[in-house]
Write a protein that holds these residues in place. Structure first.
Motif, PDB file in Angstrom:
ATOM      1  N   GLU A 177     -10.500 -65.273  63.902  1.00 41.69           N
ATOM      2  CA  GLU A 177      -9.490 -65.841  63.007  1.00 41.69           C
ATOM      3  C   GLU A 177     -10.183 -66.554  61.846  1.00 41.69           C
ATOM      4  O   GLU A 177     -11.152 -67.285  62.045  1.00 41.69           O
ATOM      5  N   PHE A 178      -9.677 -66.285  60.682  1.00 41.51           N
ATOM      6  CA  PHE A 178     -10.227 -66.919  59.481  1.00 41.51           C
ATOM      7  C   PHE A 178      -9.089 -67.525  58.674  1.00 41.51           C
ATOM      8  O   PHE A 178      -7.957 -67.021  58.690  1.00 41.51           O
ATOM      9  N   ASP A 179      -9.411 -68.562  58.006  1.00 40.49           N
ATOM     10  CA  ASP A 179      -8.418 -69.199  57.131  1.00 40.49           C
ATOM     11  C   ASP A 179      -8.614 -68.687  55.708  1.00 40.49           C
ATOM     12  O   ASP A 179      -9.735 -68.512  55.243  1.00 40.49           O
ATOM     13  N   ILE A 180      -7.507 -68.494  55.068  1.00 43.63           N
ATOM     14  CA  ILE A 180      -7.560 -68.020  53.680  1.00 43.63           C
ATOM     15  C   ILE A 180      -7.838 -69.200  52.764  1.00 43.63           C
ATOM     16  O   ILE A 180      -7.146 -70.223  52.824  1.00 43.63           O
ATOM     17  N   LYS A 181      -8.813 -69.024  51.965  1.00 45.06           N
ATOM     18  CA  LYS A 181      -9.129 -70.070  50.992  1.00 45.06           C
ATOM     19  C   LYS A 181      -8.544 -69.702  49.634  1.00 45.06           C
ATOM     20  O   LYS A 181      -8.316 -68.524  49.329  1.00 45.06           O
ATOM     21  N   LYS A 228      -8.682 -59.280  40.763  1.00 48.61           N
ATOM     22  CA  LYS A 228      -8.904 -57.841  40.982  1.00 48.61           C
ATOM     23  C   LYS A 228      -7.629 -57.037  40.823  1.00 48.61           C
ATOM     24  O   LYS A 228      -7.649 -55.911  40.309  1.00 48.61           O
ATOM     25  N   LEU A 229      -6.529 -57.613  41.257  1.00 48.35           N
ATOM     26  CA  LEU A 229      -5.253 -56.902  41.102  1.00 48.35           C
ATOM     27  C   LEU A 229      -4.890 -56.753  39.632  1.00 48.35           C
ATOM     28  O   LEU A 229      -4.398 -55.704  39.195  1.00 48.35           O
ATOM     29  N   ASP A 230      -5.138 -57.818  38.872  1.00 41.53           N
ATOM     30  CA  ASP A 230      -4.838 -57.742  37.440  1.00 41.53           C
ATOM     31  C   ASP A 230      -5.732 -56.713  36.747  1.00 41.53           C
ATOM     32  O   ASP A 230      -5.303 -56.016  35.832  1.00 41.53           O
ATOM     33  N   PHE A 287     -10.432 -67.195  47.654  1.00 42.02           N
ATOM     34  CA  PHE A 287     -10.255 -65.781  48.004  1.00 42.02           C
ATOM     35  C   PHE A 287      -9.037 -65.203  47.285  1.00 42.02           C
ATOM     36  O   PHE A 287      -9.065 -64.080  46.770  1.00 42.02           O
ATOM     37  N   LEU A 288      -7.972 -66.019  47.285  1.00 43.27           N
ATOM     38  CA  LEU A 288      -6.740 -65.556  46.634  1.00 43.27           C
ATOM     39  C   LEU A 288      -6.951 -65.358  45.127  1.00 43.27           C
ATOM     40  O   LEU A 288      -6.453 -64.383  44.537  1.00 43.27           O
ATOM     41  N   ASP A 297      -9.681 -64.675  43.644  1.00 42.55           N
ATOM     42  CA  ASP A 297     -10.488 -63.457  43.457  1.00 42.55           C
ATOM     43  C   ASP A 297      -9.623 -62.208  43.579  1.00 42.55           C
ATOM     44  O   ASP A 297      -9.745 -61.258  42.779  1.00 42.55           O
ATOM     45  N   LEU A 298      -8.741 -62.235  44.552  1.00 44.34           N
ATOM     46  CA  LEU A 298      -7.857 -61.074  44.737  1.00 44.34           C
ATOM     47  C   LEU A 298      -6.917 -60.892  43.549  1.00 44.34           C
ATOM     48  O   LEU A 298      -6.703 -59.763  43.068  1.00 44.34           O
ATOM     49  N   GLU A 299      -6.371 -62.014  43.078  1.00 41.67           N
ATOM     50  CA  GLU A 299      -5.473 -61.931  41.925  1.00 41.67           C
ATOM     51  C   GLU A 299      -6.185 -61.299  40.734  1.00 41.67           C
ATOM     52  O   GLU A 299      -5.632 -60.453  40.029  1.00 41.67           O
TER      53      GLU A 299
END
Lengths: 185, 661
Positions: B19-23, B33-35, B26-27, B29-31
């Motif tokens: 189990e890992f917690d979302i930091k 990449k999505l953009d 990370f979000l 970075d994902l945003e």
């Protein structure tokens, strides 16, 4: 892990909220894979994000009859393999760890309950990169040697050699850990 | 085995699902990449559409280019048809049939073939001219042989002719001066046209009829008499030569005159009968004495009138005139005006004949002269016919060549595009440089074997012209080697610190007397800690064998320029260029620098090759078959390594087919 069809449809329509929702669902699994291949958290998160983008891109191809968890795990592993192919460097491939021993047989039942996942993960990360990748694929992710040779482009003997090397080194590390704990006690 | 499974199970259980917690990072970075993914998709879409448009435009351009080529060829055919009435009709028909029945390939050949016909015609006419010259020479020789005794008569006739032709120089002939000048005047008279005719007309006055156009045979005959018929033959010869192509050179004439005219004594010639017979077409014979024609004809002094002989000679002359005229007319005189002797015309009317008798008329000589002339004329006609037939044959051969469509590699090269498919084996050899360790280099060289790999590909060739071409292709090639490392010593050295516990206990009994007066003992434990650490060096040597196949497959795009040599149906296209390679797949390992382990090679994703090849093609009806020796050399190291470079060379031979369009 369950993902509704509605959520998938929303993701197909590029719904950002749906994408984030799926990310939260998948994150632990993706990170648990990525963290075994990458030495630090940032790299692991980048790898898991890359895997997640692949999931979003290919989610239309997902067959709802198969488990979603297996599907995204496979994508995560493939992403890790691709990353390994792209970034493997000689100096990373054969890092040597000299401070371990392989002197006596021990049983690991004693440590099963006490050893933490983080410690085991660190042991894996201490392996040379190629050896680490082969061990992760074979021991943890359930790949066969044949599949590993195909994925990594190495020979069968090479794969077996790396596996043998990984076990030897991990064993030495576990023994050392036990000894250190014994001294402490 | 159990130990191995335990290790695997331990790690799988512990690390399989964590189990890992979302930091937030990370979000974020994902945003990002999505953009970034959105425009990338658009870019790919635009590229895809652009590619489709490019392909469409290329096909359209190719279609237009093909039509233009056909139109151009058709127009060329029309132009050539108008120029070549006899020859090109057959060519055109043949070629048009080829266009209709065969393919567009044959259309392209028309221009070349028509040009070849043009050249052939030129060659034919050149040959004709040469043949004409040869015939003239033969005629001269023949005349000389058949008329060996006529030199003196020729001399006189020539002299007289000159005198007739040149009224202003009667004294020259009369006084026996150099005859060379007279000959020159003759030649001049022969070649000069109507100007001198007009001039003489004025001088002749009433006694001479107005000048009418006289053709050269008449002129030649006019100068003949019974004894001087041979001289007329000389004139005939000259006329033929003139009409056919070229007049005799002044030098030749001069030489002839020097031989024939110098011995003549003009004064003594006066004693011999000599006459001048002027024949009008209305009158049979017009005789004149020296006085009557003195003003116009200078030969009066050395001629005697012999009407009978003159009459005979006139009749003979008429016959000869007719024969020669026919022969010359059949010989297609180029320009009658050029050979009109206007000066002669001053003494004659249209059909006037001037006859002279230097000596006794000799009928035998006349007969032989007639025969000789006939022979010459017949020979001339025969030769002309022969020439015509020869040319006719030549044209027929030309036509037959035109009808025969022969495709040669050169013709095929004229087609702009050539598509080829090929495949064949290549011997892969490597060269390692920059290695500092001899042991490493020796092990690599001794325990790695070269391989033979198969290469397949296709190529599109664009022909700039018959010689120079450019090609772009695609093919795959696998580099690598078979490795069989006999022993790899994996030496592991470690230092282990071991604690040696030498602590010991000692007990001291101490006796003492208690309050009751008794003795007791106290046990005292004495602990002495003498533990010490010992460092132990452990050397672990693992000797292992490794055997495997290293294979690195590259997709290659060769870009080459070629120069083509054509030998009938064979052609050799020598190409030189480079190829861009993209790594498709790789497998295999090498021993490491310490020869103590194996390692995965770090291959370059892309590479550049230098390529040279020679395509030896044999022309078939619709395609070529070819064999192609090829040499490739990596421009740089195929493996990224800090210490050494590893380059591969491949020497192979491809076999393939090529199609022209």
């Amino acid at each position: 892990m369950k993902v509704s069809e509605i959520l998938i449809k929303r993701i197909v329509k590029q719904d950002r909220k749906a994408q984030m929702e799926l990310y939260r669902i998948c994150f632990s699994l993706l990170m648990s894979v990525a963290y075994r291949y990458k030495k630090n958290e940032e790299d692991a998160s980048a790898l898991s994000n890359e895997a997640f983008l692949k999931i979003l891109t290919n989610i239309e191809k997902y067959n709802s009859n198969s488990p979603f968890e297996s599907w995204i795990r496979r994508i995560a592993i493939n992403t890790a393999i691709d990353d390994y192919r792209k970034n493997k460097k000689r100096e990373e491939m054969f890092e040597t760890e000299d401070n371990f021993e392989d002197l006596k047989e021990v049983t690991y039942n004693e440590v099963d309950d006490t050893i933490e996942a983080e410690e085991l993960n660190n042991m894996i990360l201490a392996l040379p990169k190629a050896t680490r990748v082969v061990f992760n694929l074979f021991a943890v992710d359930g790949y066969s040697h044949k599949e590993i040779t195909e994925e990594l482009g190495i020979g069968l003997e090479t794969s077996k050699w790396h596996m043998k090397e990984a076990r030897k080194r991990l064993k030495a590390l576990l023994i050392k850990r036990e000894e250190l704990n014994g001294v402490k006690k | 085995m159990e130990s191995k499974n335990n290790i695997d199970k331990l790690f799988k259980d512990k690390l399989g699902n964590r189990e890992f917690d979302i930091k937030e990072s990370f979000l974020a970075d994902l945003e990002g990449k999505l953009d970034a993914q959105k425009p990338k998709k658009k870019l790919w879409r635009m590229f895809f559409y652009a590619l489709i448009a490019l392909v469409g435009v290329s096909f359209f351009a190719y279609y237009l280019a093909t039509n233009n080529v056909k139109d151009t060829i058709d127009s060329k055919i029309s132009m050539e048809d108008s120029k070549q009435n006899v020859v090109s009709n057959k060519v055109k028909n043949t070629e048009i049939e080829g266009v209709e029945t065969e393919s567009a390939e044959n259309i392209v050949d028309l221009d070349t073939k028509i040009s070849q016909k043009e050249q052939l015609k030129i060659d034919t006419y050149t040959a004709k001219e040469t043949a004409t010259d040869r015939i003239n020479t033969e005629l001269q020789q023949e005349v000389s042989k058949e008329l060996p005794d006529n030199t003196s008569n020729n001399k006189n006739a020539t002299k007289k002719t000159k005198a007739l032709n040149n009224k202003e120089e009667p004294s020259i002939s009369r006084n026996g001066e150099s005859k060379a000048s007279s000959v020159n005047n003759l030649e001049k008279n022969v070649t000069v046209a109507s100007d001198s005719q007009t001039e003489v007309k004025e001088e002749t006055g009433n006694s001479i009829r107005p000048f009418e156009k006289v053709n050269e045979p008449d002129l030649a005959v006019k100068e003949m008499n019974s004894n001087n018929t041979k001289a007329s033959n000389r004139e005939i010869e000259m006329v033929i030569e003139k009409n056919e192509s070229i007049s005799l050179t002044e030098k030749n004439l001069t030489e002839t005159e020097n031989k024939t005219l110098l011995p003549v004594d003009l004064d003594s010639a006066d004693t011999n009968s000599s006459s001048v017979v002027l024949k009008d077409k209305d009158k049979e014979v017009v005789a004149s004495n020296k006085e009557s024609i003195e003003d116009s004809i200078s030969i009066k002094e050395y001629t005697n009138i012999d009407p009978v002989a003159s009459l005979d000679s006139v009749v003979i002359d008429k016959e000869i005139t007719q024969i020669v005229s026919d022969a010359i007319m059949q010989g297609s005189l180029a320009n009658e005006n050029e050979v009109t002797t206007g000066d002669l015309g001053t003494n004659t009317t249209e059909k006037e004949i001037i006859s002279e008798n230097d000596a006794v008329p000799n009928e035998e000589i006349i007969d032989s002269t007639i025969l000789a002339v006939d022979s010459i004329v017949i020979d001339s006609l025969a030769l002309e016919k022969e020439i015509s037939e020869e040319f006719s044959d030549t044209l027929t051969k030309d036509d037959s060549l035109a009808n025969k469509v022969v495709l040669t590699p050169e013709d095929a090269t004229l087609k702009k595009w050539t598509f080829s498919v090929f495949g064949g084996p290549s011997l892969i050899n490597k060269n390692i440089t920059g290695v500092s360790s001899d042991a490493y280099l020796t092990k690599r060289n001794d325990e790695e074997a070269n391989i033979v790999s198969l290469s397949y590909g296709l190529r599109m060739n664009y022909n700039f012209n018959e010689k120079i071409n450019f090609s772009l292709g695609a093919n795959s090639l696998t580099y690598g080697e078979d490795v069989n490392y006999s022993t790899i010593y994996d030496t592991e050295t470690s230092i282990s610190t071991v604690s040696k516990d030498s602590s010991y206990l000692d007990y001291i009994y101490t006796a003492y007397q208690d309050s009751n007066g008794g003795w007791d003992t106290i046990l005292t434990t004495i602990v002495v800690d003498t533990t010490f650490m010992v460092d132990t060096t452990i050397i672990n040597i693992n000797a292992t064998d490794y055997a495997g196949k290293n294979r690195f497959t590259y997709f290659q795009i060769p870009i080459m320029f070629g120069y083509k040599f054509t030998f009938n149906t064979l052609s050799v296209n020598v190409r030189l260029g480079g190829s861009y390679g993209i790594l498709l797949r790789n497998s295999g390992s090498y021993v490491d620098n310490n020869v103590s382990n194996i390692e995965l090679p770090n291959l370059r994703k892309t590479m550049i090759n230098m390529v040279a090849s020679a395509t030896i093609a044999y022309q078939l009806k619709k395609m070529n078959v070819f064999i192609e020796p090829k040499f490739r050399l990596n421009s740089g190291s195929i493996i990224t390594h800090p210490e050494f470079q590893q380059r591969y060379t491949s020497i192979g031979c491809n076999f393939g087919l090529s199609f022209h369009f």
